[in-house]
Scaffold this motif. Structure first.
Motif, PDB file in Angstrom:
ATOM      1  N   HIS A 298      25.988  74.747  49.607  1.00 10.68           N
ATOM      2  CA  HIS A 298      25.499  75.098  48.275  1.00 10.68           C
ATOM      3  C   HIS A 298      25.803  76.543  47.888  1.00 10.68           C
ATOM      4  CE1 HIS A 298      22.114  76.575  50.690  1.00 10.68           C
ATOM      5  NE2 HIS A 298      21.879  77.392  49.696  1.00 10.68           N
ATOM      6  N   SER A 299      26.311  77.313  48.809  1.00  9.37           N
ATOM      7  CA  SER A 299      26.596  78.711  48.528  1.00  9.37           C
ATOM      8  C   SER A 299      27.924  79.111  49.140  1.00  9.37           C
ATOM      9  CB  SER A 299      25.511  79.602  49.131  1.00  9.37           C
ATOM     10  OG  SER A 299      24.243  79.262  48.636  1.00  9.37           O
ATOM     11  N   GLU A 300      28.512  80.146  48.588  1.00 13.41           N
ATOM     12  CA  GLU A 300      29.718  80.698  49.190  1.00 13.41           C
ATOM     13  C   GLU A 300      29.710  82.195  48.991  1.00 13.41           C
ATOM     14  OE1 GLU A 300      33.293  80.400  46.130  1.00 13.41           O
ATOM     15  OE2 GLU A 300      32.467  78.431  46.605  1.00 13.41           O
ATOM     16  N   HIS A 301      30.445  82.875  49.841  1.00 11.53           N
ATOM     17  CA  HIS A 301      30.538  84.322  49.757  1.00 11.53           C
ATOM     18  C   HIS A 301      31.852  84.715  49.107  1.00 11.53           C
ATOM     19  CE1 HIS A 301      27.045  85.075  52.293  1.00 11.53           C
ATOM     20  NE2 HIS A 301      27.420  84.008  52.957  1.00 11.53           N
ATOM     21  N   THR A 302      31.808  85.773  48.315  1.00 10.31           N
ATOM     22  CA  THR A 302      33.015  86.286  47.684  1.00 10.31           C
ATOM     23  C   THR A 302      33.661  87.301  48.613  1.00 10.31           C
ATOM     24  OG1 THR A 302      31.855  88.105  46.625  1.00 10.31           O
ATOM     25  CG2 THR A 302      31.967  86.009  45.404  1.00 10.31           C
ATOM     26  N   VAL A 303      34.826  87.773  48.246  1.00  7.93           N
ATOM     27  CA  VAL A 303      35.529  88.783  49.025  1.00  7.93           C
ATOM     28  C   VAL A 303      34.661  90.034  49.160  1.00  7.93           C
ATOM     29  CG1 VAL A 303      37.564  90.281  49.060  1.00  7.93           C
ATOM     30  CG2 VAL A 303      37.781  87.900  48.347  1.00  7.93           C
ATOM     31  N   SER A 304      33.875  90.360  48.141  1.00  9.92           N
ATOM     32  CA  SER A 304      33.021  91.545  48.179  1.00  9.92           C
ATOM     33  C   SER A 304      31.794  91.346  49.058  1.00  9.92           C
ATOM     34  CB  SER A 304      32.580  91.922  46.763  1.00  9.92           C
ATOM     35  OG  SER A 304      31.716  90.932  46.241  1.00  9.92           O
ATOM     36  N   GLY A 305      31.576  90.121  49.540  1.00  6.79           N
ATOM     37  CA  GLY A 305      30.408  89.836  50.365  1.00  6.79           C
ATOM     38  C   GLY A 305      29.237  89.289  49.576  1.00  6.79           C
ATOM     39  N   ASP A 306      29.357  89.244  48.251  1.00  6.45           N
ATOM     40  CA  ASP A 306      28.276  88.699  47.437  1.00  6.45           C
ATOM     41  C   ASP A 306      28.158  87.205  47.667  1.00  6.45           C
ATOM     42  OD1 ASP A 306      27.834  91.206  46.353  1.00  6.45           O
ATOM     43  OD2 ASP A 306      28.893  90.807  44.487  1.00  6.45           O
ATOM     44  N   LEU A 307      26.938  86.729  47.674  1.00  2.80           N
ATOM     45  CA  LEU A 307      26.651  85.315  47.836  1.00  2.80           C
ATOM     46  C   LEU A 307      26.587  84.669  46.458  1.00  2.80           C
ATOM     47  CD1 LEU A 307      25.642  82.989  49.724  1.00  2.80           C
ATOM     48  CD2 LEU A 307      23.343  83.835  49.278  1.00  2.80           C
ATOM     49  N   GLN A 308      27.220  83.524  46.309  1.00  3.30           N
ATOM     50  CA  GLN A 308      27.150  82.789  45.049  1.00  3.30           C
ATOM     51  C   GLN A 308      26.580  81.413  45.312  1.00  3.30           C
ATOM     52  OE1 GLN A 308      31.132  83.119  43.421  1.00  3.30           O
ATOM     53  NE2 GLN A 308      30.682  85.143  42.619  1.00  3.30           N
ATOM     54  N   GLU A 309      25.720  80.977  44.409  1.00  9.43           N
ATOM     55  CA  GLU A 309      25.050  79.688  44.559  1.00  9.43           C
ATOM     56  C   GLU A 309      24.929  78.994  43.214  1.00  9.43           C
ATOM     57  OE1 GLU A 309      20.608  78.137  45.693  1.00  9.43           O
ATOM     58  OE2 GLU A 309      21.311  79.989  46.610  1.00  9.43           O
ATOM     59  N   GLU A 310      25.169  77.714  43.204  1.00  2.00           N
ATOM     60  CA  GLU A 310      25.132  76.927  41.981  1.00  2.00           C
ATOM     61  C   GLU A 310      23.794  76.192  41.846  1.00  2.00           C
ATOM     62  OE1 GLU A 310      27.585  73.090  40.493  1.00  2.00           O
ATOM     63  OE2 GLU A 310      28.787  74.835  41.106  1.00  2.00           O
ATOM     64  N   THR A 311      23.249  76.202  40.624  1.00  2.00           N
ATOM     65  CA  THR A 311      22.073  75.382  40.307  1.00  2.00           C
ATOM     66  C   THR A 311      22.413  74.543  39.076  1.00  2.00           C
ATOM     67  OG1 THR A 311      21.027  77.041  38.860  1.00  2.00           O
ATOM     68  CG2 THR A 311      20.449  77.107  41.215  1.00  2.00           C
ATOM     69  N   SER A 312      21.583  73.569  38.799  1.00  5.86           N
ATOM     70  CA  SER A 312      21.871  72.641  37.713  1.00  5.86           C
ATOM     71  C   SER A 312      21.624  73.228  36.316  1.00  5.86           C
ATOM     72  CB  SER A 312      21.073  71.348  37.880  1.00  5.86           C
ATOM     73  OG  SER A 312      19.689  71.625  37.869  1.00  5.86           O
ATOM     74  N   SER A 313      20.894  74.346  36.229  1.00  5.85           N
ATOM     75  CA  SER A 313      20.663  74.976  34.920  1.00  5.85           C
ATOM     76  C   SER A 313      20.233  76.426  35.090  1.00  5.85           C
ATOM     77  CB  SER A 313      19.586  74.218  34.137  1.00  5.85           C
ATOM     78  OG  SER A 313      18.300  74.513  34.651  1.00  5.85           O
ATOM     79  N   LYS A 314      20.187  77.144  33.965  1.00  9.59           N
ATOM     80  CA  LYS A 314      19.783  78.544  33.988  1.00  9.59           C
ATOM     81  C   LYS A 314      18.274  78.718  34.149  1.00  9.59           C
ATOM     82  CE  LYS A 314      19.916  79.040  28.953  1.00  9.59           C
ATOM     83  NZ  LYS A 314      20.577  79.712  27.845  1.00  9.59           N
ATOM     84  N   GLU A 315      17.533  77.630  34.083  1.00 10.13           N
ATOM     85  CA  GLU A 315      16.086  77.680  34.295  1.00 10.13           C
ATOM     86  C   GLU A 315      15.719  77.515  35.763  1.00 10.13           C
ATOM     87  OE1 GLU A 315      17.384  75.605  31.784  1.00 10.13           O
ATOM     88  OE2 GLU A 315      16.903  77.031  30.188  1.00 10.13           O
ATOM     89  N   ILE A 316      16.686  77.183  36.603  1.00 12.06           N
ATOM     90  CA  ILE A 316      16.439  76.968  38.029  1.00 12.06           C
ATOM     91  C   ILE A 316      17.054  78.126  38.808  1.00 12.06           C
ATOM     92  CG2 ILE A 316      16.842  75.452  40.010  1.00 12.06           C
ATOM     93  CD1 ILE A 316      16.992  73.138  37.969  1.00 12.06           C
ATOM     94  N   ALA A 317      16.188  78.903  39.452  1.00 12.80           N
ATOM     95  CA  ALA A 317      16.645  80.070  40.214  1.00 12.80           C
ATOM     96  C   ALA A 317      17.334  79.625  41.502  1.00 12.80           C
ATOM     97  CB  ALA A 317      15.452  80.966  40.538  1.00 12.80           C
ATOM     98  N   PRO A 318      18.299  80.398  41.956  1.00 14.03           N
ATOM     99  CA  PRO A 318      18.991  80.067  43.201  1.00 14.03           C
ATOM    100  C   PRO A 318      18.092  80.278  44.422  1.00 14.03           C
ATOM    101  CG  PRO A 318      19.701  82.197  42.393  1.00 14.03           C
ATOM    102  CD  PRO A 318      18.815  81.615  41.332  1.00 14.03           C
ATOM    103  N   ASP A 319      18.397  79.571  45.495  1.00 17.70           N
ATOM    104  CA  ASP A 319      17.630  79.678  46.735  1.00 17.70           C
ATOM    105  C   ASP A 319      17.676  81.072  47.340  1.00 17.70           C
ATOM    106  OD1 ASP A 319      16.861  77.017  46.584  1.00 17.70           O
ATOM    107  OD2 ASP A 319      18.427  76.311  47.958  1.00 17.70           O
TER     108      ASP A 319
END
Length: 177
Positions: A38-59
């Motif tokens: 559910h998450s991946e890291h970018t080259v900069s080391g930032d963690l990215q995570e997808e949720t189904s909407s902008k009302e749902i905060a990432p884990d």
């Protein structure tokens, strides 16, 4: 909401502002070793995570202060504003961000899903700019005036701003083409 956002801004930013977005911080990759798809890291080391909407905060916000979650969710509701506000933490060069919105949200998909970015969880400058900009908009300040205020406040003593285009003209909070 306004008082809560101001209190949140002060609390979080006062603890993070001195550290900025230092590359000396422990890498998120080292802190987070497994994210079950559910998450991946970018080259900069930032963690990215997808949720189904902008009302749902990432884990990745689960163990962060509730105030930080409030700022993230407020950012998601203020895309039009924060895409016009630069960030001064150095993320334009280190993470290829184009504006303050990018510090929190990597992508808004057409189906409503959101790809969140955890960069803002480690950066007092990002949090402060976002929270104060949203407060100023809620107080009736124009986007152009907010942009000018941010540029003036962070013009010295901070990193080079993100390459956010200037705000040309507007009527109320509506940007004119």
């Amino acid at each position: 909401m306004k008082l809560k956002l101001m209190t949140i801004t002060f609390g979080i930013c006062s603890s993070l502002i001195l550290s900025g977005c230092s590359s000396e911080e422990e890498s998120v990759v080292q802190k987070e070793s497994s994210h079950e798809g559910h998450s991946e890291h970018t080259v900069s080391g930032d963690l990215q995570e997808e949720t189904s909407s902008k009302e749902i905060a990432p884990d990745f916000l689960a163990e962060k202060p509730e105030d930080m979650k409030t700022i993230y969710l407020a950012v998601a509701q203020n895309k039009d504003l924060l895409e016009k506000i630069p960030c001064y933490c150095g993320c334009g060069e280190s993470a290829n961000h184009k504006n303050n919105y990018d510090c929190f949200i990597h992508e808004n998909k057409k189906n409503g899903e959101v790809v969140w970015d955890d960069h803002g969880t480690r950066c007092g400058v990002c949090l402060e700019i976002a929270a104060q900009s949203i407060l100023d908009l809620n107080d009736g300040m124009s986007i152009k005036d907010i942009r000018n205020k941010v540029d003036e406040k962070y013009k010295s003593g901070y990193a080079k701003p993100t390459p956010t285009p200037e705000v040309q003209g507007q009527k109320g909070n509506e940007i004119l083409a």
